[in-house]
Design an enzyme around this catalytic site. Structure first.
Site, PDB file in Angstrom:
ATOM      1  N   GLU A  45       9.328   8.809 -32.678  1.00  6.73           N
ATOM      2  CA  GLU A  45       9.705  10.217 -32.504  1.00  6.73           C
ATOM      3  C   GLU A  45      10.521  10.712 -33.683  1.00  6.73           C
ATOM      4  OE1 GLU A  45      12.420  12.997 -29.487  1.00  6.73           O
ATOM      5  OE2 GLU A  45      12.595  10.805 -29.454  1.00  6.73           O
ATOM      6  N   ASP A  90       8.715  15.753 -29.347  1.00  9.37           N
ATOM      7  CA  ASP A  90       9.827  16.489 -28.757  1.00  9.37           C
ATOM      8  C   ASP A  90       9.810  17.897 -29.339  1.00  9.37           C
ATOM      9  OD1 ASP A  90      12.462  17.612 -28.340  1.00  9.37           O
ATOM     10  OD2 ASP A  90      13.098  15.619 -27.709  1.00  9.37           O
ATOM     11  N   GLN A 144       8.515  15.777 -24.844  1.00  9.07           N
ATOM     12  CA  GLN A 144       9.837  16.110 -24.312  1.00  9.07           C
ATOM     13  C   GLN A 144      10.156  17.556 -24.671  1.00  9.07           C
ATOM     14  OE1 GLN A 144      11.854  12.890 -26.364  1.00  9.07           O
ATOM     15  NE2 GLN A 144      12.172  11.790 -24.457  1.00  9.07           N
ATOM     16  N   GLU A 172      14.327  16.844 -21.291  1.00  5.97           N
ATOM     17  CA  GLU A 172      15.387  16.089 -21.969  1.00  5.97           C
ATOM     18  C   GLU A 172      16.378  17.092 -22.558  1.00  5.97           C
ATOM     19  OE1 GLU A 172      15.793  12.417 -25.175  1.00  5.97           O
ATOM     20  OE2 GLU A 172      14.667  14.216 -25.711  1.00  5.97           O
TER      21      GLU A 172
END
Length: 253
Positions: A137, A172, A198, A234
């Site tokens: 990530e 993300d 996320q 998140e």
């Protein structure tokens, strides 16, 4: 409609960890993730997830002593033995929890030697656990200055070079927006290698409402791209408790 998971490290923190599973289920989540679950016996976490009817979606390397410390060692030259030891412990936890994904954290390093180290460690890890889904990530430099993996094109290049079926991108949207200024464009470019998603609001990393990312449009884009994975919330709630869940889409009755 994507399946939504709650990040229990950041959500429902008004409750003890083992009580957060039931709270997440009551709120409408179908899965959970915990960034670093190593302080609680995995059998207790697994029982809590099963009792709440939730899938355990994701956890991070590395253990132990993560609080306030480095975020991974996979790209740090000279720490290969520590990375491999940490990975094996993470693997044991993930297998006990039946976690869908293990996120391999790169750590803080720069340059070609760090890149080569990361590639070697990723290749080793994918071979060590061919039955486990592994993710990498990119993290934005404002929140994580000096973190090796801060670019989505670099992540895609690394995944291509490792060329292992069990390695994919952890996308993300919060980090994508802060890195590039256009999370939707990053998704369109890299959706094909995304294994886990996320979300959080930008700015502030609070509820995914308003701000710089049009999340209803993003969720529609996930559907249009035939993404089959999870979407994990998140973020840090703006209030003292996890109440602002009006953003969470509900399946049609």
């Amino acid at each position: 409609m994507p399946r939504f998971a709650a990040n229990l490290t950041m959500l429902f923190t008004e409750l003890p960890m083992l009580d957060r599973f039931a709270a997440a289920a009551d709120a409408g989540f179908e899965g959970v993730e915990i960034l670093f679950p190593y302080d609680i016996p995995p059998r207790d976490l697994s029982r809590a997830a099963i009792a709440a009817g939730l899938d355990f979606v994701l956890m991070n390397t590395p253990p132990p002593n993560w609080a306030g410390g480095p975020r991974g060692f996979a790209a740090e030259p000279g720490l290969e033995d520590r990375f491999r030891s940490d990975f094996d412990r993470a693997l044991r936890f993930a297998e006990a929890l039946r976690a869908r994904h293990i996120h391999i954290m790169a750590g803080y390093a720069q340059g070609e030697e760090a890149r080569d180290t990361f590639l070697r460690n990723l290749s080793w890890a994918t071979g060590r656990a061919p039955h486990v889904s592994l993710t990498i990530e990119p993290l934005n430099p404002a929140d994580q200055p000096g973190y090796f993996l801060g670019d989505f094109d670099l992540a895609a290049d690394l995944i291509e070079q490792v060329d292992a079926p069990n390695l994919g991108l952890q996308f993300d949207a919060y980090h994508a927006q802060l890195i590039t200024g256009d999370a939707m464009a990053v998704w369109r470019k890299h959706a094909g290698i995304a294994r886990h998603v996320q979300i959080a609001g930008v700015p502030g990393r609070h509820e995914p409402t308003g701000g710089m990312i049009d999340y209803p449009a993003f969720f529609a884009a996930l559907d249009q791209s035939a993404y089959k994975g999870w979407v994990s919330a998140e973020y840090n709630p703006a209030g003292l408790t996890t109440k602002g869940l009006g953003w969470l889409p509900r399946p049609p009755a």
